[in-house]
Design an enzyme around this catalytic site. Structure first.
Site, PDB file in Angstrom:
ATOM      1  N   LYS A   1       0.836  -1.198   0.000  1.00 28.02           N
ATOM      2  CA  LYS A   1       0.000   0.000   0.000  1.00 28.02           C
ATOM      3  C   LYS A   1       0.871   1.248   0.000  1.00 28.02           C
ATOM      4  CE  LYS A   1      -4.021  -1.765   2.557  1.00 28.02           C
ATOM      5  NZ  LYS A   1      -5.026  -1.504   1.515  1.00 28.02           N
TER       6      LYS A   1
ATOM      7  N   ARG B   1     -10.553 -11.267   1.825  1.00 30.87           N
ATOM      8  CA  ARG B   1     -11.391 -12.340   1.261  1.00 30.87           C
ATOM      9  C   ARG B   1     -10.656 -13.673   1.304  1.00 30.87           C
ATOM     10  NH1 ARG B   1     -11.760  -9.047  -4.262  1.00 30.87           N
ATOM     11  NH2 ARG B   1     -11.401  -7.373  -2.752  1.00 30.87           N
TER      12      ARG B   1
HETATM   13  N1  BES Z   1      -8.246  -3.565   4.289  1.00 33.49           N
HETATM   14  C1  BES Z   1      -8.379  -3.174   2.937  1.00 33.49           C
HETATM   15  C2  BES Z   1      -9.673  -2.413   2.669  1.00 33.49           C
HETATM   16  C3  BES Z   1      -9.734  -1.027   3.216  1.00 33.49           C
HETATM   17  C4  BES Z   1      -9.264   0.046   2.488  1.00 33.49           C
HETATM   18  C5  BES Z   1     -10.326  -0.783   4.437  1.00 33.49           C
HETATM   19  C6  BES Z   1      -9.364   1.322   2.982  1.00 33.49           C
HETATM   20  C7  BES Z   1     -10.428   0.482   4.942  1.00 33.49           C
HETATM   21  C8  BES Z   1      -9.960   1.543   4.216  1.00 33.49           C
HETATM   22  C9  BES Z   1      -8.384  -4.402   2.030  1.00 33.49           C
HETATM   23  O1  BES Z   1      -7.578  -5.449   2.466  1.00 33.49           O
HETATM   24  C10 BES Z   1      -7.836  -3.962   0.720  1.00 33.49           C
HETATM   25  O2  BES Z   1      -6.704  -3.589   0.670  1.00 33.49           O
HETATM   26  N2  BES Z   1      -8.672  -4.002  -0.303  1.00 33.49           N
HETATM   27  C11 BES Z   1      -8.277  -3.588  -1.603  1.00 33.49           C
HETATM   28  C12 BES Z   1      -8.862  -4.553  -2.585  1.00 33.49           C
HETATM   29  C13 BES Z   1      -8.366  -4.343  -4.000  1.00 33.49           C
HETATM   30  C14 BES Z   1      -6.904  -4.705  -4.081  1.00 33.49           C
HETATM   31  C15 BES Z   1      -9.181  -5.194  -4.926  1.00 33.49           C
HETATM   32  C16 BES Z   1      -8.823  -2.181  -1.812  1.00 33.49           C
HETATM   33  O3  BES Z   1      -9.943  -1.886  -1.406  1.00 33.49           O
HETATM   34  O4  BES Z   1      -8.099  -1.371  -2.387  1.00 33.49           O
HETATM   35 MN    MN Z   2      -5.594  -5.263   1.825  1.00 31.22          MN
END
Ligand code: BES
Ligand code: MN
Ligand code: ZN
Length: 494
Positions: free
Chosen positions: A280, A354
């Protein structure tokens, strides 16, 4: 805090402080009117003098109360009387409790629950009062070297209701609100702790302690060796890059007959989400310590259940691990085999929630549950779609979805349903494995749910995406304790 629920009358009750409502244009509710009458116009005098108008958020303390049994009166502005609803009631309480926390009083009486509140009966008003006490006085000081000591001196909080007919219900409400408040605080504490303290092992420790202190509650755990034996290759692929061992935590509350099918709550327990190899960006990465908020909400709900000991059966499943990069970490393109047997192409290691939930959902089948609800900070897309007000709800069951929506509405912890129809599943096609773990830019919240749906065949299942509701960022950064209110309301309505 001791909450006392009875039919006390404002003009007859001895107390250090009587808390009464005043509405817009100086209109007095029944308790204020009774005090005014008994004191020959004490309150009308301050209204006539322009000292208080009854606007929402206004507070005026009267200390000259000769002739009255209360030592002081707090006039709480509640806005227009005709539009005094649950939201305005909560606002009045929150303002009052915040003000009270800086005062030395040990016993007070609130007469706010003797007003007519739109959308709330006496039971609900009592529940909201005790819940608000906890949510308003909540402080997270665990990580401060100097704990600030201005805790309230209050020992007893009186909640006066209108008539003896509703006292029993109101007492039940107060007790439920108190349990809910304790559960929310428990959840918030876990979520607010940083990733270096709140590890999978820490979550296990807390779950075990809760079970140890609670009748009818047991805690079990699966270690990585057992997960491997069960074939949880998807879950294990997420923890691969971390030195912290993953824990699969199982809470079982048995309050009903063994023949009663349980409700299973599954909480995403990523104690820190770096994104893994699909790292990230740094800007708000610290907030990914909140990525175990689903797990925290499950534990918080069990905390409330522990207090209330209802006659229901509930299972909590918390797959807990870190999502870290490293030489052993899962790489984009890697293919893993889930416990269900389905193979998954991990196109983005940041779509890890997931990957741990799917194995937990497969595991959930063995409880032959009446319903399974997973709770997860699953997608950033949900924050874009719904913001911080509604949790995202997706379900293959209209009935379960309806019940969850109704519970959220009642508890003022709302969810909004998004469609979960077949056509979205196309986006999860993989050239190499059975499915991919991401579905492209469009409808990211729904495709994530679609992915989970591949592991819930035969289950009455719903998914709550709490990425936008579980915590706040910026200046008021911190856990909200949501969706514990929704979950508890749902469970108690069963
Ligand atoms: N934990 C994150 C989702 C999230 C993002 C929660 C911002 C709270 C605030 C999750 O694990 C994630 O990173 N999801 C990705 C999925 C994508 C790679 C398809 C996302 O939402 O960017
Ligand atoms: Mn994630
Ligand atoms: Zn995550």
């Amino acid at each position: 805090m001791r909450f006392v629920v009875n039919t006390a009358k404002a003009a007859a009750q001895k107390t250090e402080l009587a808390i009464v409502a005043i509405f817009e244009d100086g209109e007095l509710g029944p308790p204020a009117r009774a005090l005014d009458k008994k004191s020959n116009g004490l309150i009308s005098a301050v209204v006539d003098g322009g000292d208080v108008a009854g606007k929402a958020g206004e507070l005026l303390l009267l200390t000259q109360t000769s002739g009255l049994p209360c030592k002081r009166i707090l006039l709480v502005g509640c806005g227009a009387r005709a539009s005094f609803d649950r939201k305005a009631f909560r606002k009045a309480l929150t303002g009052t409790i915040r003000w009270l926390s800086r005062k030395p009083y040990t016993t007070v009486y609130s007469f706010l629950a003797q007003e007519n509140v739109r959308g709330a009966d006496a039971e609900r008003m009592a529940r909201i009062t005790t819940e608000c006490w906890h949510t308003t006085t909540y402080k997270f000081t665990e990580m401060k070297s100097k704990k600030d000591k201005n805790d309230s001196a209050l020992k007893s909080f009186g909640i006066a209701v209108k008539s003896s007919k509703v006292v029993t219900n109101a007492r039940r409400g107060a007790r439920q609100g108190n349990a809910l408040g304790l559960g929310m605080s428990f959840s918030r504490d876990l979520a607010n702790l940083p990733g270096n303290i709140c590890t999978p092992r820490y979550l296990l420790k807390k779950a075990r302690a809760l079970a140890r202190d609670t009748n009818r509650l047991t805690c079990k755990v699966l270690g990585e060796a057992q997960m491997k034996k069960l074939g949880m290759g998807s879950l294990l692929s997420v923890t691969a890059g971390s030195v912290e061992p993953a824990q699969f935590i199982i809470l079982e509350y048995k309050g009903a007959a063994a023949s009663t099918a349980p409700t299973v709550l599954v909480g995403k327990g990523i104690t820190f989400d770096t994104g893994g190899i699909s790292l990230k960006p740094p800007a708000t990465m610290d907030e990914m310590k909140f990525d175990m908020s689903g797990a925290a909400s499950v534990f918080g709900t069990f905390k409330a259940i522990a207090e209330l000991q209802p006659t229901i059966n509930v299972i909590g499943l918390v797959p807990a691990c870190e999502n870290m990069p490293g030489s052993k970490a899962t790489k984009p393109g890697d293919i893993v085999t889930s416990m269900s047997g389905q193979t998954i192409e991990v196109l983005n290691t940041d779509a890890e929630g997931r990957l741990i939930l799917c194995d937990a959902l497969t595991y959930a089948h063995r409880f032959e549950p009446a319903a399974v609800i997973d709770i997860a900070t699953l997608t950033g897309a949900c924050v874009i779609a719904l913001g911080k007000h509604h949790s995202g709800l997706m379900s293959t069951s209209d009935q379960l979805a309806g019940r969850l929506l109704a519970a959220g509405e009642k508890a003022d912890d709302k969810a909004w349903r998004l469609p979960l129809t077949e056509e979205y599943a196309d986006q999860l096609k993989s050239n190499f494995a059975d499915i991919a773990n991401i579905g492209g830019r469009e409808a990211g919240t729904i495709t994530a749910a679609c992915f989970l749906g591949k592991f819930t065949e035969g289950l009455e299942w719903a998914h709550l995406d709490i990425a936008g509701t579980a915590y706040r960022g910026g200046g008021s950064k911190g856990s909200t304790g949501r969706p514990v209110p929704l979950l508890l309301e749902f469970l108690l309505s069963r």
